[in-house]
Design a protein around this motif. Structure first.
Motif, PDB file in Angstrom:
ATOM      1  N   SER A  69       0.844  -1.192   0.000  1.00  0.00           N
ATOM      2  CA  SER A  69       0.000   0.000   0.000  1.00  0.00           C
ATOM      3  C   SER A  69       0.881   1.243   0.000  1.00  0.00           C
ATOM      4  O   SER A  69       2.019   1.223   0.496  1.00  0.00           O
ATOM      5  N   GLN A 329     -10.234   2.220   1.427  1.00  0.00           N
ATOM      6  CA  GLN A 329     -10.898   1.822   0.180  1.00  0.00           C
ATOM      7  C   GLN A 329     -11.323   3.053  -0.610  1.00  0.00           C
ATOM      8  O   GLN A 329     -11.117   3.132  -1.827  1.00  0.00           O
ATOM      9  N   ASN A 332      -8.428   4.701  -2.333  1.00  0.00           N
ATOM     10  CA  ASN A 332      -8.056   4.047  -3.592  1.00  0.00           C
ATOM     11  C   ASN A 332      -9.004   4.418  -4.725  1.00  0.00           C
ATOM     12  O   ASN A 332      -8.576   4.607  -5.866  1.00  0.00           O
ATOM     13  N   ARG A 335      -7.953   7.948  -5.574  1.00  0.00           N
ATOM     14  CA  ARG A 335      -6.555   7.999  -6.016  1.00  0.00           C
ATOM     15  C   ARG A 335      -6.390   7.416  -7.415  1.00  0.00           C
ATOM     16  O   ARG A 335      -5.707   7.976  -8.268  1.00  0.00           O
ATOM     17  N   TYR A 341      -7.300   1.983 -11.801  1.00  0.00           N
ATOM     18  CA  TYR A 341      -7.558   0.572 -11.526  1.00  0.00           C
ATOM     19  C   TYR A 341      -7.287  -0.273 -12.764  1.00  0.00           C
ATOM     20  O   TYR A 341      -6.709  -1.363 -12.688  1.00  0.00           O
TER      21      TYR A 341
END
Length: 463
Positions: A69, A329, A332, A335, A341
């Protein structure tokens, strides 16, 4: 003139060196709490050293779970250390972020418009196992309501599935449902639609379709399963819903395989679970359950609790839980966005496909899944296990000497005689690491088939 108390140099040194303290001179207490306290830095150091005996998470190619991470995720997790996500009255913004995540997932999985305008039905969980059980409970409750309304017995519910993860066995045992696991056909990597007719009946609460089979990493054909259930309903009148266990594929298919129809685009799909801490890239442990519409989650399953002054609706097997994973979560989602993704998962898929080519070129293996079309992973078996002189379990042991954790296991019924290996590619595992694994596999194969040369390095795993 200032006065200074003379101190023994050895005593002064012991106070500054953690390995000269009283705690570090003895084995750590294992079964009883110590009588007194110890300095924080000393306790940290000795526990840290014990944890060095764990495997390197980055080399654990058996796990789907996130092992890397960004620093910002660590910072947010630390800032949320004291947030109890169940206390929505005290932590309303964490609750709002949880709701945003549910709506983002409902949108990602093509829920009907009414469910993606900020009022999607879903919740966070400790992981995909809990989320799967919540989906199963909703199936059972709705089936029972229909049976009662029709004046029929409700004592023999069953759930039909292919080769599923252990959470579904737990669900069936804990909640008194017969689990009908359809055996694998020769050459199959999961449940096939034509098998359903021999296993479903009026007591079937639902069919579980797996988007990313744990054993082989392939997708089960959800659209074909839905079409077969349409035919069964036309023939018998049994309206059997689908729950999609997308523990892994729920964060892969929307980005890499948008043309695969598996989600709420199929009206028969009632609910979906996924694991945020797998290909959702969040830290352990967060999962998500989302329903196609609010009416598919029976009100009787939702508790409304007066907790610390607030009225809290909750549907979960757990109560108090940390909020950090939910915030991570959401981080992400913001981000990376859809494009980020896609880039991350595409990189993983390409690495898996490159490793599959390495496996194919090594000689003794037959690929079951080559990393193309489903999860970023590779699964394979020995082409001729009876004559090659070693087993995949032997190969796993050889690789563990170098720190690699590569699982070997038999396939489910009716293919228990086939032992396979599976390598999962996750965020943080790049082409270089996989190249090193391939090199170690070739060396291991040479040892297993020819024995180690006289000048071979016989050292085990270097921590």
């Amino acid at each position: 003139m200032a006065l200074h108390e003379a101190r023994d140099p050895a005593e002064a040194d012991a106070s500054t060196d953690v390995f000269a303290t009283a705690l570090s001179r003895h084995e750590l207490s294992k079964y009883r709490m110590p009588e007194d306290h110890s300095p924080a830095d000393v306790v940290y150091a000795v526990i840290h050293n014990e944890l060095l005996l764990d495997g390197n998470a980055a080399q654990n190619l058996a796990t789907f779970c996130t092992t890397w991470s960004e620093d910002e995720v660590h910072r947010l997790m630390n800032e949320c250390l004291d947030k109890n996500m169940i206390d929505k009255d005290e932590y309303p913004q964490t609750a709002e972020i949880e709701s945003r995540c549910v709506n983002i997932l409902a949108n990602l999985w093509n829920a009907p418009t009414t469910a993606t305008a900020g009022n999607a039905m879903g919740c966070s969980t400790t992981g995909s196992s809990e989320a799967a059980m919540l989906g199963g409970l909703a199936l059972k409750w709705r089936w029972r309501e229909r049976r009662r309304a029709a004046g029929k017995p409700t004592d023999r519910p069953n759930l039909v599935c292919g080769p599923v993860q252990i959470c579904w066995d737990k669900f069936a045992r804990y909640f008194d449902v017969e689990l009908r696991q359809v055996p694998l056909e020769p050459g199959a990597t999961g449940l096939r639609a034509h098998q359903l007719k021999d296993h479903v009946d009026e007591n079937t609460i639902g069919v579980v379709a797996i988007l990313g089979v744990t054993f082989t990493c392939d997708y089960e054909p959800v659209q074909e399963i839905a079409a077969e259930l349409d035919r069964i309903q036309a023939d018998h009148g049994w309206d059997i819903p689908i729950h999609v266990d997308a523990a892994s594929g729920g964060f892969i298919a929307p980005f890499l395989h948008p043309d695969v129809v598996w989600d709420f685009r199929l009206e028969r799909v009632a609910s979906i679970n996924t694991s945020g801490h797998k290909y959702g890239l969040a830290p352990l442990g967060v999962g998500w359950a989302v329903w196609r519409s609010a009416d598919l989650l029976p009100d009787d399953l939702v508790f409304r609790v007066n907790y610390l002054g607030g009225d809290i609706p909750t549907f979960a097997l757990n109560f108090s839980r940390p909020g950090g994973e939910i915030v991570a979560q959401y981080y992400n989602f913001l981000r990376l966005g859809h494009g980020g993704y896609r880039a991350v998962q595409q990189a993983c898929a390409e690495t898996a496909q490159a490793f599959a080519r390495e496996i194919a070129a090594m000689g003794p293996f037959t690929l079951l899944y080559d990393g193309d079309g489903a999860l970023p992973a590779v699964s394979y078996t020995l082409t001729d296990p009876d004559t090659c002189g070693f087993s995949l379990y032997d190969l796993s042991d050889q690789l563990r000497m170098r720190g690699w954790q590569v699982p070997s296991y038999p396939l489910p019924a009716d293919r228990e005689d086939t032992v396979i290996q599976r390598v999962l590619i996750r965020h943080g595992i790049g082409r270089d690491e996989i190249g090193l694994l391939a090199d170690d596999m070739r060396r291991s194969l040479h040892r297993l088939t020819h024995g180690a040369p006289a000048d071979a390095d016989r050292a085990g795993f270097h921590h």
